[in-house]
Enzyme design. Structure first.
Site, PDB file in Angstrom:
ATOM      1  N   CYS A 117      15.907  12.341  39.577  1.00 57.69           N
ATOM      2  CA  CYS A 117      16.682  11.247  40.169  1.00 57.69           C
ATOM      3  C   CYS A 117      16.060   9.886  39.877  1.00 57.69           C
ATOM      4  O   CYS A 117      16.784   8.876  39.774  1.00 57.69           O
ATOM      5  CB  CYS A 117      16.818  11.442  41.674  1.00 57.69           C
ATOM      6  SG  CYS A 117      15.253  11.687  42.540  1.00 57.69           S
ATOM      7  N   HIS A 169      13.886  10.672  47.314  1.00 53.68           N
ATOM      8  CA  HIS A 169      15.059  10.619  46.443  1.00 53.68           C
ATOM      9  C   HIS A 169      15.315   9.164  46.044  1.00 53.68           C
ATOM     10  O   HIS A 169      15.074   8.239  46.826  1.00 53.68           O
ATOM     11  CB  HIS A 169      16.283  11.202  47.165  1.00 53.68           C
ATOM     12  CG  HIS A 169      17.532  11.187  46.336  1.00 53.68           C
ATOM     13  ND1 HIS A 169      17.630  11.855  45.143  1.00 53.68           N
ATOM     14  CD2 HIS A 169      18.727  10.573  46.529  1.00 53.68           C
ATOM     15  CE1 HIS A 169      18.838  11.669  44.634  1.00 53.68           C
ATOM     16  NE2 HIS A 169      19.517  10.882  45.455  1.00 53.68           N
TER      17      HIS A 169
END
Length: 674
Positions: free
Chosen positions: A370, A592
């Site tokens: 990510c 994330h």
């Protein structure tokens, strides 16, 4: 407001192409017929405009439902057509109108019925623009066909600047010549054999030209001699790897080209022989070619020549990945040459979303890379919103790019990242080839990734963009797009400098569970694999008089970063990242990375209380289906809201408040992301 028929039709076609995955076709359509403000990018709105909600619901419950609205509409009309009686006169006339592509008048029932004709006659009639008289004469001379009504459009259409002669006044030899011409052009009923390009060229070379004056013949003869004698040998050797046999040594298959005293020219067709040498592009000089009698096939060939010359100018020799470099890469990326890339990394590329409202967004399949995706996404938004001068739209309209536009922005974004990593002096692009370049050993675990890589190093930005554009399919649709970009960034910076950028040289760029470390994100955002997010470097006293150097961000970045760790006082994001040159931030929250961005650059400098502006949030992993717009009000956070349990506050809001203190965040009827 009544929707435009043209815009609705275009939107219907785009919806069909999108659902069928025809990305290149959509890109061509968007270039030739760009979207406007009236374009419909929402399927629900398109269904309402076309009033096909009932058909859509009926299709959903079908055993084999269609995916596109266009197919649903076509199916509905076909079913209505089939429901007509077979002997219904109306059905016959509808069939005739569909085949011919026009509507004809209904003939009286007393009119004599004519025998049915093959459907290809009607198609030829429409394609060649024939008058009804020519169409009847070319197919059949029966009185029944002569009684068919004429079509005014075909009667009055003069395609070649003159009217066709009347059949009734033509002489027998003229009629025969006309019939033979029509047979040659494919206008007579019945199958017509297709000639190959080679036969057409041979016939064109042998045909005489009695109508040309001597002056015109001399001029054409000089042009043919100039093309054939000077450039034909170089052109054929460069394009197809063949050379023309010399007149003395070769075996000519036709007459030798010569020019006599009267200026008459005879064509020369000479056999060629295959050779195994590579094309020599340096011998080409397309700008000096003099061409005569060029058809479409020839034009396509010369387009290839022009493209090859462009490639030759920008071509760099790639070097295969060697075992030592591959071992060092695996060590800095994964920690050991025995480790391997996870499935999440191997299957991740930079594929854009097909949801119209999120067409600018790159989709993440599974967790892991990510950090790379969010960094690329941030620079794509920078190109799309603030640097793409080819788009006349402003603001939110730029978030609805065409396939060609977003692909071009992806190329420019990757080029900027790699160029910055190479200190704006050079960059390296890793491209996967079809064969292995070294044999793995016991100390190197083989997974057919690094073994098959070719490295292209360039020393200017234009060539870097060119190479990326030539191999863009490996990044936006290939299986290893994310890995290839990461390797390219490390090689552009060099493994040695990447280790020097870190606080601890043994740190890896890909951490536990395949997550991106801060070093990798900083490498992509700032060009250095720094371990920290504060400004500049800091010295830390580790005791016993030992000082440890902590390395941070050296200068202002174009794209910034906000971190949830700062809210918990684990780190401090400096002004270089917190106040970037563009209102785009990579957000680090709960291990994330995602993206937060605005449309106005003024919000970076205006810190007044009472200021209100919008930010947009995109997370490629959250299966986002709609646009998330947040309204930020500075200084409007009430005391009662500050006392709310932080577990109930979305982490994204906490990240935003590390940049704008006491900011109130409105989700605008969107479900907050907890």
């Amino acid at each position: 407001m009544v929707a435009s028929v043209e815009e609705v039709s275009s939107s219907l076609v785009r919806e069909y192409l999108s659902r069928k995955g025809l990305k290149r076709t959509i890109a061509c359509m968007d270039e030739e017929h760009p979207r406007t403000e009236a374009s419909i990018n929402n399927r629900s709105q398109l269904r309402e405009t076309l009033h096909i909600e009932d058909l859509y619901r009926k299709n959903k419950v079908d055993k084999s439902p269609f995916k596109t609205l266009l197919e649903i509409i076509v199916k509905h009309h076909i079913e209505q057509f089939v429901s007509l009686e077979p002997n219904d006169t109306k059905a016959d006339e509808i069939t005739s109108a569909v085949v011919c592509g026009k509507q004809s008048k209904i003939r009286p029932e007393t009119e004599e019925e004519c025998p049915s004709q093959p459907s290809y006659r009607s198609l030829m009639c429409e394609q060649d623009g024939l008058s009804s008289h020519d169409h009847i004469a070319s197919a059949n001379d029966s009185d029944c066909q002569k009684s068919q009504p004429l079509i005014p459009f075909l009667e009055n259409n003069v395609s070649f600047g003159q009217r066709k002669p009347d059949i009734n006044t033509m002489k027998p030899e003229d009629t025969q010549r006309s019939r033979s011409n029509r047979i040659r052009r494919g206008m007579m009923a019945g199958p017509v054999p297709q000639e190959s390009t080679k036969k057409r060229q041979s016939r064109r070379a042998e045909v005489s030209q009695p109508l040309l004056s001597k002056e015109e013949e001399n001029k054409q003869a000089q042009e043919r001699l100039l093309f054939t004698g000077i450039h034909k040998k170089n052109l054929e050797r460069s394009l197809t790897g063949i050379s023309i046999a010399d007149c003395g040594g070769g075996k000519p298959s036709g007459r030798v080209q010569s020019e006599n005293s009267n200026g008459k020219v005879e064509q020369n067709m000479q056999k060629t022989r295959n050779v195994k040498t590579e094309p020599n592009l340096s011998d080409l000089n397309v700008s000096e070619l003099v061409l005569d009698d060029i058809d479409d096939d020839d034009l396509r060939e010369f387009s290839k020549v022009s493209l090859q010359r462009t490639v030759a100018k920008c071509q760099y020799t790639g070097r295969p990945m060697d075992k030592q470099t591959a071992t060092e890469l695996k060590a800095v990326l994964l920690g050991s040459s025995l480790n391997y890339f996870s499935v999440e990394w191997r299957n991740q590329s930079f594929t854009f979303s097909e949801i119209p409202e999120l067409s600018y967004g790159i989709v993440q399949r599974k967790g892991g890379p990510c950090g790379v995706l969010a960094s690329i996404q941030a620079f794509v938004l920078k190109k799309l919103l603030f640097e793409n001068t080819e788009i006349s739209y402003t603001g939110l309209q730029r978030l609805r790019p065409s396939n060609a536009t977003r692909r071009q922005c992806l190329v420019l974004a990757m080029a900027e990242i790699l160029w910055r990593a190479g200190e704006e002096k050079q960059a390296t692009v890793a491209i996967k080839s079809g064969k292995s370049h070294f044999t793995p050993s016991d100390h190197f675990r083989s997974e057919e990734v690094l073994e098959k890589i070719m490295c292209f190093t360039v020393d200017n930005l234009k060539d870097l963009q060119f190479i990326l554009e030539q191999h863009i399919e490996q990044f936006d649709s290939g299986m290893l797009g994310c890995i290839l970009l990461t390797i390219s960034a490390v090689l552009s910076r060099s493994v040695e400098k990447v280790r020097e950028d870190m606080d601890v040289p043994s740190t890896t760029l890909i951490g536990a569970h395949g997550y991106c470390t801060q070093e990798l994100v900083n490498l992509l955002l700032c060009g250095r694999a720094a371990s920290n997010v504060f400004d500049n470097d800091m010295e830390l006293d580790s005791g016993n008089g030992n000082m440890m150097l902590l390395k941070g961000i050296k200068s202002h970045c174009d794209v910034g970063l906000l971190s949830l760790f700062e809210h918990y006082n684990i780190c401090k994001v400096g002004a270089y990242l917190k106040t970037p040159s563009y209102p785009i931030w990579v957000v680090c929250s709960e291990s994330h990375f995602s993206v937060l961005f605005g449309l106005q650059r003024e919000l970076l400098t205006n810190e007044d209380k009472g200021l209100e502006f919008d930010l947009y949030y995109y997370d490629g992993l959250a299966n986002q289906q709609e646009e998330i717009r947040l309204t930020i009000s500075i200084g409007n956070l009430s005391q009662s809201f500050q006392e709310v349990d932080t577990d109930l506050i979305p982490p994204l809001e906490l990240c935003i408040r590390t940049r704008w203190k006491d900011a109130f965040v409105s989700w605008n009827d969107t479900e907050p992301l907890l």
